[in-house]
Design an enzyme around this catalytic site. Structure first.
Site, PDB file in Angstrom:
ATOM      1  N   GLU A  64      47.809  40.593  50.056  1.00  0.00           N
ATOM      2  CA  GLU A  64      48.868  40.945  50.998  1.00  0.00           C
ATOM      3  C   GLU A  64      49.361  39.763  51.845  1.00  0.00           C
ATOM      4  O   GLU A  64      50.534  39.676  52.165  1.00  0.00           O
ATOM      5  CB  GLU A  64      48.407  42.072  51.916  1.00  0.00           C
ATOM      6  CG  GLU A  64      48.334  43.437  51.255  1.00  0.00           C
ATOM      7  CD  GLU A  64      47.041  43.699  50.511  1.00  0.00           C
ATOM      8  OE1 GLU A  64      46.288  42.761  50.211  1.00  0.00           O
ATOM      9  OE2 GLU A  64      46.789  44.889  50.199  1.00  0.00           O
ATOM     10  N   GLY A 124      46.917  47.595  47.485  1.00  0.00           N
ATOM     11  CA  GLY A 124      46.639  49.031  47.545  1.00  0.00           C
ATOM     12  C   GLY A 124      45.835  49.515  46.356  1.00  0.00           C
ATOM     13  O   GLY A 124      45.158  50.537  46.436  1.00  0.00           O
ATOM     14  N   ALA A 152      50.779  48.447  46.430  1.00  0.00           N
ATOM     15  CA  ALA A 152      51.877  49.303  46.894  1.00  0.00           C
ATOM     16  C   ALA A 152      53.124  48.871  46.130  1.00  0.00           C
ATOM     17  O   ALA A 152      53.188  47.760  45.597  1.00  0.00           O
ATOM     18  CB  ALA A 152      52.073  49.113  48.392  1.00  0.00           C
ATOM     19  N   GLU A 201      42.355  48.825  47.338  1.00  0.00           N
ATOM     20  CA  GLU A 201      42.071  49.752  48.450  1.00  0.00           C
ATOM     21  C   GLU A 201      41.807  51.153  47.934  1.00  0.00           C
ATOM     22  O   GLU A 201      40.951  51.872  48.446  1.00  0.00           O
ATOM     23  CB  GLU A 201      43.232  49.734  49.446  1.00  0.00           C
ATOM     24  CG  GLU A 201      43.309  48.421  50.215  1.00  0.00           C
ATOM     25  CD  GLU A 201      44.518  48.352  51.119  1.00  0.00           C
ATOM     26  OE1 GLU A 201      45.653  48.561  50.634  1.00  0.00           O
ATOM     27  OE2 GLU A 201      44.346  48.069  52.321  1.00  0.00           O
TER      28      GLU A 201
HETATM   29  N1  T1G Z   1      55.492  46.469  43.311  1.00  0.00           N
HETATM   30  C1  T1G Z   1      56.628  46.552  42.605  1.00  0.00           C
HETATM   31  N2  T1G Z   1      56.884  45.815  41.489  1.00  0.00           N
HETATM   32  C2  T1G Z   1      55.934  44.952  41.099  1.00  0.00           C
HETATM   33  C3  T1G Z   1      54.702  44.810  41.799  1.00  0.00           C
HETATM   34  C4  T1G Z   1      54.509  45.625  42.963  1.00  0.00           C
HETATM   35  N3  T1G Z   1      53.381  45.584  43.652  1.00  0.00           N
HETATM   36  N4  T1G Z   1      53.966  43.869  41.159  1.00  0.00           N
HETATM   37  C5  T1G Z   1      54.703  43.456  40.108  1.00  0.00           C
HETATM   38  N5  T1G Z   1      55.874  44.098  40.067  1.00  0.00           N
HETATM   39  C6  T1G Z   1      56.921  43.932  39.052  1.00  0.00           C
HETATM   40  C7  T1G Z   1      57.485  42.523  39.034  1.00  0.00           C
HETATM   41  O1  T1G Z   1      58.510  42.401  40.003  1.00  0.00           O
HETATM   42  C8  T1G Z   1      58.000  42.416  37.607  1.00  0.00           C
HETATM   43  O2  T1G Z   1      59.236  43.137  37.572  1.00  0.00           O
HETATM   44  C9  T1G Z   1      56.986  43.239  36.814  1.00  0.00           C
HETATM   45  O3  T1G Z   1      56.335  44.101  37.777  1.00  0.00           O
HETATM   46  C10 T1G Z   1      55.947  42.381  36.150  1.00  0.00           C
HETATM   47  O4  T1G Z   1      55.383  41.551  37.175  1.00  0.00           O
HETATM   48  C11 T1G Z   1      49.220  48.830  51.234  1.00  0.00           C
HETATM   49  C12 T1G Z   1      50.838  46.703  51.486  1.00  0.00           C
HETATM   50  C13 T1G Z   1      50.267  42.346  39.003  1.00  0.00           C
HETATM   51  C14 T1G Z   1      49.436  39.987  38.734  1.00  0.00           C
HETATM   52  O5  T1G Z   1      50.980  41.617  45.788  1.00  0.00           O
HETATM   53  O6  T1G Z   1      50.694  39.743  41.533  1.00  0.00           O
HETATM   54  O7  T1G Z   1      49.554  46.744  48.241  1.00  0.00           O
HETATM   55  O8  T1G Z   1      60.717  41.233  36.816  1.00  0.00           O
HETATM   56  O9  T1G Z   1      56.160  39.394  36.153  1.00  0.00           O
HETATM   57  O10 T1G Z   1      52.911  37.965  35.547  1.00  0.00           O
HETATM   58  O11 T1G Z   1      47.696  47.100  51.575  1.00  0.00           O
HETATM   59  O12 T1G Z   1      52.911  41.183  39.278  1.00  0.00           O
HETATM   60  O13 T1G Z   1      59.753  42.834  35.159  1.00  0.00           O
HETATM   61  O14 T1G Z   1      61.528  43.620  36.764  1.00  0.00           O
HETATM   62  O15 T1G Z   1      54.456  39.419  38.046  1.00  0.00           O
HETATM   63  O16 T1G Z   1      51.808  40.000  34.417  1.00  0.00           O
HETATM   64  C15 T1G Z   1      50.034  43.968  46.846  1.00  0.00           C
HETATM   65  C16 T1G Z   1      51.949  41.680  43.109  1.00  0.00           C
HETATM   66  C17 T1G Z   1      51.278  44.701  47.247  1.00  0.00           C
HETATM   67  C18 T1G Z   1      50.585  42.224  43.532  1.00  0.00           C
HETATM   68  C19 T1G Z   1      51.158  40.938  37.187  1.00  0.00           C
HETATM   69  N6  T1G Z   1      50.066  43.640  45.443  1.00  0.00           N
HETATM   70  N7  T1G Z   1      52.066  41.560  41.681  1.00  0.00           N
HETATM   71  O17 T1G Z   1      51.665  39.657  36.894  1.00  0.00           O
HETATM   72  O18 T1G Z   1      53.844  40.279  35.737  1.00  0.00           O
HETATM   73  S1  T1G Z   1      51.310  45.047  48.972  1.00  0.00           S
HETATM   74  C20 T1G Z   1      50.573  42.466  45.024  1.00  0.00           C
HETATM   75  C21 T1G Z   1      51.442  40.533  41.010  1.00  0.00           C
HETATM   76  C22 T1G Z   1      50.100  46.193  49.179  1.00  0.00           C
HETATM   77  C23 T1G Z   1      48.693  47.566  50.678  1.00  0.00           C
HETATM   78  C24 T1G Z   1      49.701  46.475  50.585  1.00  0.00           C
HETATM   79  C25 T1G Z   1      51.752  40.433  39.543  1.00  0.00           C
HETATM   80  C26 T1G Z   1      50.632  40.944  38.638  1.00  0.00           C
HETATM   81  P1  T1G Z   1      60.382  42.679  36.509  1.00  0.00           P
HETATM   82  P2  T1G Z   1      54.991  40.041  36.810  1.00  0.00           P
HETATM   83  P3  T1G Z   1      52.526  39.409  35.567  1.00  0.00           P
END
Ligand code: T1G
Length: 699
Positions: free
Chosen positions: A124, A101, A62, A104
């Site tokens: 999450e 997501g 998400a 999912e």
């Molecule tokens: N949403 C918005 N921005 C995100 C994002 C996300 N999910 N993930 C990363 N970014 C941005 C991050 O802030 C950075 O921004 C840029 O992307 C590069 O990220 C409904 C509720 C995918 C392994 O927890 O683990 O789904 O600093 O530096 O090292 O059940 O990002 O460039 O402006 O980390 O290559 C669940 C979180 C969400 C994954 C990539 N998903 N992201 O790592 O790059 S909750 C997560 C990561 C959800 C559902 C629930 C990592 C990555 P900027 P980065 P990276």
């Protein structure tokens, strides 16, 4: 604005492509685009649909930037229901990381294909949440209890091969993902493969599964002590076995909302962005040239120098580890080998991997060995004069363009740089002990440090797996400077009426990984003692804040290293035991200082210690020593065991309310000490204006 989602027919297969850089997060536009594409695919000539992503990864979850704002339709659960009920056979084509997501979404497809390099996960819980779009109901049905409990409880991603073994995905390919997914979709249709739907699968928990849930709950109670979400996530898996799919989704939604509304979620989401923000240096051009670091020199083969050497050797760089004589270096090498032997014993590294790492480390006693180093890090005794001698020597030997860093915890980086002819190439790189384990690295910018030096240090920190935070020069930089009032209030609580166990217990129940007095015993009480010996009485401050510590050291109680400090330590288990001898010293010192001991509540202890951090942190921010409040949070969570679910000392104060924080500080100024509890001007200003710490930019 064009949609981040496109749809096109590839012969008989409709392909939905999501292109929402940087990680294809499921923003509102992406969700709406997928709904539209699914509607189109439902009525066109396609026989199957593939969902794929452009860029470097499949959907990474998400859109976290939307959290905390009113949710916008189409909601993800609605979209995934549309997907799962779609009339055409659906295939997810996964590359990069399908997370949250994203996974999912793939689980709502009939089939899943992944590149062999891909990873999938439901992280999450690391954001204070749980999979809220059917992940806790579909994954158990698709992959079974063991996989679901492991993946959802830990939040850790798994490799494509592991996911294949657990049936989370059905097929792994090495390249040409989209081509392979399209032809596989055709093959499935041609073979009359069913449109498998997770929602149609049954899921039950065996006795072994229930046992695994219980052991996981216990493990998580330790590993994520104090966190709300992980246990709720496991509750959802139980619900998946006890309720039908629709009721299970409802239960998941209820618990997801409970997690989302818990302050821990905001704190952990704050930390997600804070860690990434910390790597950015305001005002530094992203294209600033960096030095390529291949050869690293470490001066001082002690605990710190050895740990730092491990960081760079493990990253594949060549390390020259130098000390004054062969014996000192040999001891350092032996200490490193002992550390790696433990890693091999624990299965973290293989013997071959250790041999390769050790092959990167060359012992030396002659400074000439550092002549062609790209980066030299000094980690000798914490004394300014000694460090200055080292840098004078380096200045005469190291090549032009070499970066010269000091690992000092407190000394003035500018005074060290000033003894060289190249102060522009000098900075601080402050590692935290044990250096090969702690993720925090304070990158200390001297007044003359040039941009290339700073850009290189911030980048190389990430290369060696550290989380860098930029700091200006002051006594203790960010973390250790804030530690002064933190330990001051600890000592005063002790002398005024509390016991070591009460102080540490209160802080650990609140969420700190370890209470302050236990930390003191771990680090060694003699370190502070020796530092105070170099200070005048005036510089030492109120005797009530250090007399007990001094008396413990003078009684030979140095902490864990001597078997006793504020506590006695069981020689076998190393468990900390209350010691009446300590309270005798404390009570005698209270009496000597004319202090009448009183009962002190846990709440007062927690407030005094956490607000002492926030108040000093605000000063650090207003002085421009830290770039932003969230950087200070990163320092305390990655370097000092502050609980992630509180978001760091500055976020914790912000969440409590700055006006309330200032009121509590003023109360302490009246009841405890006006000198110790002078509110920082920044906090006073924010309390008056209603401004936010998170919006404060260092000038
Ligand atoms: N949403 C918005 N921005 C995100 C994002 C996300 N999910 N993930 C990363 N970014 C941005 C991050 O802030 C950075 O921004 C840029 O992307 C590069 O990220 C409904 C509720 C995918 C392994 O927890 O683990 O789904 O600093 O530096 O090292 O059940 O990002 O460039 O402006 O980390 O290559 C669940 C979180 C969400 C994954 C990539 N998903 N992201 O790592 O790059 S909750 C997560 C990561 C959800 C559902 C629930 C990592 C990555 P900027 P980065 P990276």
């Amino acid at each position: 604005m064009s949609s981040p989602v496109s749809y096109a027919l590839h012969d008989t297969v409709g392909v939905i492509t999501i292109d929402n850089p940087p990680v294809n997060a499921l923003s509102q536009a992406v969700r709406a685009g997928i709904v539209d594409a699914l509607e189109q695919a439902a009525s066109d000539s396609s026989e199957a649909v593939v969902i794929a992503c452009a860029g470097r990864t499949f959907i990474a979850g998400a859109d976290i930037t939307e959290f905390g704002r009113p949710p916008q339709e189409p909601f993800l659960p609605f979209l995934l229901d549309q997907l799962e009920q779609h009339p055409k056979l659906t295939v997810a084509a996964i590359h990069g990381t399908a997370l949250g997501g994203g996974l999912e979404t793939a689980l709502a497809c009939n089939y899943r294909m992944a590149l062999s390099s891909a990873k999938v996960g439901l992280p999450e819980v690391k954001l204070g949440l749980l999979p809220g779009a059917g992940g806790t109901q579909r994954l158990p049905r698709v992959a079974g209890a063991q996989a679901a409990i492991t993946m959802i409880g830990s939040g850790d991603p798994v490799s494509a091969s592991k996911a294949l073994a657990w049936s989370v995905i059905d097929r792994v390919v090495n390249d040409d993902l989209l081509t392979e997914a399209i032809s596989w979709a055709k093959e499935l249709v041609a073979s009359g493969a069913p449109q498998r739907k997770a929602c149609d699968e049954t899921f039950t928990l065996s006795d072994d599964d229930r046992q695994l849930i219980e052991t996981t709950r216990q493990a998580l109670n330790k590993k994520t002590r104090g966190e709300f979400a992980p246990q709720r996530a496991l509750d959802c898996i139980v619900a998946a076995a006890e309720l039908d799919f629709k009721a299970g989704l409802k239960r998941e939604r209820e618990l997801f909302i409970e997690c989302m509304s818990n302050p821990q979620a905001a704190a952990m989401q704050h930390m997600f962005f804070a860690e990434r923000e910390a790597a950015k240096v305001d005002g530094l051009d992203r294209n600033t040239p960096k030095v390529t670091i291949q050869k690293v020199g470490i001066i001082g083969a002690g605990t710190m120098g050895g740990g730092i050497a491990m960081c760079f050797a493990q990253a594949g760089m060549h390390v020259t580890l130098l000390d004054r004589d062969e014996d000192a270096v040999a001891q350092g090498i032996a200490r490193i080998e002992k550390n790696y032997a433990i890693s091999v014993k624990r299965g973290r590294l293989t013997d071959d991997q250790v041999s390769a790492i050790m092959g990167n480390i060359t012992p030396a006693t002659d400074y000439q060995a550092l002549a062609d180093a790209d980066l030299v890090i000094e980690a000798v005794f914490e004394n300014l004069a000694i460090k200055q001698d080292v840098f004078r020597t380096l200045d005469g030997i190291c090549k032009d363009g070499a970066i010269l860093a000091t690992n000092t915890s407190y000394q003035d980086v500018n005074a060290i740089a000033a003894v060289t002819q190249r102060p522009e190439w000098v900075l601080g790189m402050h590692f935290f002990s044990p250096a090969n384990v702690m993720r925090l690295l304070e990158v200390v910018r001297g007044e003359k440090s040039n941009d290339t030096v700073i850009a290189t240090a911030m980048a190389v920190a990430k290369t060696i797996g550290k989380t860098p935070v930029l700091a200006g020069v002051c006594y203790g930089f960010i973390g250790n400077r804030m530690l002064q009032p933190y330990f001051r209030e600890t000592s005063l609580c002790l002398i005024e009426g509390a016991t070591p166990a009460q102080i540490d217990g209160a802080m650990e129940r609140w969420g700190m990984a370890m209470g302050p007095l236990a930390v003191g015993d771990l680090a060694g009480l003699d370190i502070g003692y020796k530092a105070r010996e170099q200070l005048s009485d005036a510089e030492k401050g109120n005797p009530a804040s250090y007399l007990v510590a001094d008396r413990l050291v003078e009684a030979g109680r140095l902490g864990q290293k001597s078997g006793a400090g504020y506590y006695r330590y069981d020689p076998e288990t190393r468990a900390r035991l209350d010691d009446p001898d300590v309270m005798a010293i404390v009570e005698a010192t209270s009496a000597e200082l004319g202090i009448t001991r009183r009962a002190i509540s846990d709440e007062e202890i927690v407030d005094r210690l956490t607000l002492a951090l926030a108040n000093e942190g605000a000063r650090i921010l207003e002085e421009g020593i830290a770039q932003r409040a969230s950087d200070i949070d990163v320092v305390y969570i990655y370097g000092y065991g502050f609980p992630r679910f509180k978001g760091g000392p500055m976020h914790n104060a912000e969440a409590r309310g700055i006006a309330e924080v200032v009121a509590r500080i003023n109360e302490f100024a009246e009841t405890l000490s006006a000198e110790n509890w002078q509110p920082s001007q920044l906090l006073l200003d924010l309390a008056a204006s209603g401004g936010k710490l998170r919006d404060v930019k260092a000038h």
